[in-house]
Motif scaffolding. Sequence first.
Motif, PDB file in Angstrom:
ATOM      1  N   MET A  60      75.518  96.990 133.429  1.00  0.00           N
ATOM      2  CA  MET A  60      76.169  95.698 133.437  1.00  0.00           C
ATOM      3  C   MET A  60      77.678  95.928 133.437  1.00  0.00           C
ATOM      4  SD  MET A  60      76.061  92.608 130.579  1.00  0.00           S
ATOM      5  CE  MET A  60      75.043  93.600 129.564  1.00  0.00           C
ATOM      6  N   ASN A  61      78.406  95.207 134.270  1.00  0.00           N
ATOM      7  CA  ASN A  61      79.865  95.257 134.344  1.00  0.00           C
ATOM      8  C   ASN A  61      80.452  94.027 133.662  1.00  0.00           C
ATOM      9  OD1 ASN A  61      79.819  97.613 135.838  1.00  0.00           O
ATOM     10  ND2 ASN A  61      79.948  96.555 137.786  1.00  0.00           N
ATOM     11  N   VAL A  62      81.390  94.263 132.745  1.00  0.00           N
ATOM     12  CA  VAL A  62      81.987  93.173 131.979  1.00  0.00           C
ATOM     13  C   VAL A  62      83.503  93.213 132.109  1.00  0.00           C
ATOM     14  CG1 VAL A  62      82.169  92.090 129.706  1.00  0.00           C
ATOM     15  CG2 VAL A  62      80.081  93.325 130.324  1.00  0.00           C
ATOM     16  N   LEU A  63      84.099  92.111 132.499  1.00  0.00           N
ATOM     17  CA  LEU A  63      85.546  91.939 132.564  1.00  0.00           C
ATOM     18  C   LEU A  63      85.970  91.132 131.341  1.00  0.00           C
ATOM     19  CD1 LEU A  63      88.371  91.818 133.926  1.00  0.00           C
ATOM     20  CD2 LEU A  63      87.548  89.771 135.124  1.00  0.00           C
ATOM     21  N   ILE A  64      86.960  91.660 130.592  1.00  0.00           N
ATOM     22  CA  ILE A  64      87.439  90.959 129.402  1.00  0.00           C
ATOM     23  C   ILE A  64      88.956  90.881 129.450  1.00  0.00           C
ATOM     24  CG2 ILE A  64      87.542  90.930 126.881  1.00  0.00           C
ATOM     25  CD1 ILE A  64      84.965  92.619 126.882  1.00  0.00           C
ATOM     26  N   THR A  65      89.494  89.670 129.467  1.00  0.00           N
ATOM     27  CA  THR A  65      90.941  89.502 129.370  1.00  0.00           C
ATOM     28  C   THR A  65      91.296  89.373 127.893  1.00  0.00           C
ATOM     29  OG1 THR A  65      90.934  87.086 129.533  1.00  0.00           O
ATOM     30  CG2 THR A  65      91.034  88.318 131.605  1.00  0.00           C
ATOM     31  N   GLY A  66      92.556  89.650 127.565  1.00  0.00           N
ATOM     32  CA  GLY A  66      92.960  89.622 126.161  1.00  0.00           C
ATOM     33  C   GLY A  66      92.261  90.732 125.390  1.00  0.00           C
ATOM     34  N   ALA A  67      92.060  91.881 126.055  1.00  0.00           N
ATOM     35  CA  ALA A  67      91.199  92.944 125.537  1.00  0.00           C
ATOM     36  C   ALA A  67      91.826  93.822 124.465  1.00  0.00           C
ATOM     37  CB  ALA A  67      90.750  93.825 126.703  1.00  0.00           C
ATOM     38  N   SER A  68      93.116  93.707 124.218  1.00  0.00           N
ATOM     39  CA  SER A  68      93.762  94.674 123.331  1.00  0.00           C
ATOM     40  C   SER A  68      93.762  94.296 121.856  1.00  0.00           C
ATOM     41  CB  SER A  68      95.202  94.934 123.787  1.00  0.00           C
ATOM     42  OG  SER A  68      95.964  93.752 123.670  1.00  0.00           O
ATOM     43  N   ARG A  69      93.449  93.058 121.534  1.00  0.00           N
ATOM     44  CA  ARG A  69      93.530  92.629 120.129  1.00  0.00           C
ATOM     45  C   ARG A  69      92.412  91.642 119.796  1.00  0.00           C
ATOM     46  NH1 ARG A  69      98.898  92.793 121.723  1.00  0.00           N
ATOM     47  NH2 ARG A  69     100.190  94.144 120.447  1.00  0.00           N
ATOM     48  N   GLY A  70      92.206  91.477 118.514  1.00  0.00           N
ATOM     49  CA  GLY A  70      91.327  90.427 118.003  1.00  0.00           C
ATOM     50  C   GLY A  70      89.947  90.385 118.617  1.00  0.00           C
ATOM     51  N   LEU A  71      89.536  89.183 119.001  1.00  0.00           N
ATOM     52  CA  LEU A  71      88.209  88.967 119.559  1.00  0.00           C
ATOM     53  C   LEU A  71      87.984  89.778 120.834  1.00  0.00           C
ATOM     54  CD1 LEU A  71      85.500  87.502 119.534  1.00  0.00           C
ATOM     55  CD2 LEU A  71      86.604  85.596 120.703  1.00  0.00           C
ATOM     56  N   GLY A  72      88.990  89.838 121.696  1.00  0.00           N
ATOM     57  CA  GLY A  72      88.851  90.598 122.936  1.00  0.00           C
ATOM     58  C   GLY A  72      88.558  92.063 122.673  1.00  0.00           C
ATOM     59  N   ARG A  73      89.290  92.651 121.747  1.00  0.00           N
ATOM     60  CA  ARG A  73      89.080  94.062 121.400  1.00  0.00           C
ATOM     61  C   ARG A  73      87.693  94.275 120.797  1.00  0.00           C
ATOM     62  NH1 ARG A  73      93.289  97.848 118.100  1.00  0.00           N
ATOM     63  NH2 ARG A  73      91.965  99.683 118.009  1.00  0.00           N
ATOM     64  N   THR A  92      79.666  98.857 131.334  1.00  0.00           N
ATOM     65  CA  THR A  92      80.935  99.290 131.910  1.00  0.00           C
ATOM     66  C   THR A  92      81.904  98.140 131.699  1.00  0.00           C
ATOM     67  OG1 THR A  92      79.830 100.628 133.584  1.00  0.00           O
ATOM     68  CG2 THR A  92      82.106  99.978 134.036  1.00  0.00           C
ATOM     69  N   VAL A  93      83.052  98.430 131.095  1.00  0.00           N
ATOM     70  CA  VAL A  93      84.001  97.369 130.731  1.00  0.00           C
ATOM     71  C   VAL A  93      85.334  97.587 131.436  1.00  0.00           C
ATOM     72  CG1 VAL A  93      85.277  96.291 128.828  1.00  0.00           C
ATOM     73  CG2 VAL A  93      82.914  97.034 128.482  1.00  0.00           C
ATOM     74  N   TRP A  94      85.866  96.480 131.970  1.00  0.00           N
ATOM     75  CA  TRP A  94      87.223  96.473 132.509  1.00  0.00           C
ATOM     76  C   TRP A  94      88.029  95.532 131.623  1.00  0.00           C
ATOM     77  CZ3 TRP A  94      88.325  98.656 137.548  1.00  0.00           C
ATOM     78  CH2 TRP A  94      89.693  98.694 137.832  1.00  0.00           C
ATOM     79  N   GLY A  95      88.969  96.101 130.872  1.00  0.00           N
ATOM     80  CA  GLY A  95      89.820  95.310 129.992  1.00  0.00           C
ATOM     81  C   GLY A  95      91.132  94.985 130.662  1.00  0.00           C
ATOM     82  N   VAL A  96      91.630  93.799 130.389  1.00  0.00           N
ATOM     83  CA  VAL A  96      92.922  93.357 130.901  1.00  0.00           C
ATOM     84  C   VAL A  96      93.703  92.770 129.737  1.00  0.00           C
ATOM     85  CG1 VAL A  96      94.085  91.753 132.473  1.00  0.00           C
ATOM     86  CG2 VAL A  96      91.939  92.813 133.170  1.00  0.00           C
TER      87      VAL A  96
END
Length: 89
Positions: free
Chosen positions: A1-14, A26-30
């Motif tokens: 499964m491929n997952v795109l997450i924005t706001g990935a560096s802190r809090g809920l996103g992290r 597989t995760v793509w963080g932005v």
Amino acid sequence: MNVLITGASRGLGRALVREFLARGATVWGVARSPVETLRAGIDSGAPFFYTRCDCAESGAIKRAVDGMRATGFIPDIAIFNAGVAFGDA
């Protein structure tokens, strides 16, 4: 499964990045922060990609999308966990 997450560096996103990686996705963080902010504490063997991107800048968004295209990353899930403040809230 491929997952795109924005706001990935802190809090809920992290937290979401960590959880999906722990489950083998597989995760793509932005996010606007440098990747070192996010990598701390992520020791998963699952594939992880990251684009430093300010979503308020269209050129930065294009670079993020171009990076995904170049690697063949197509999200199955997209979690838009970041926003743009325009001062009118």
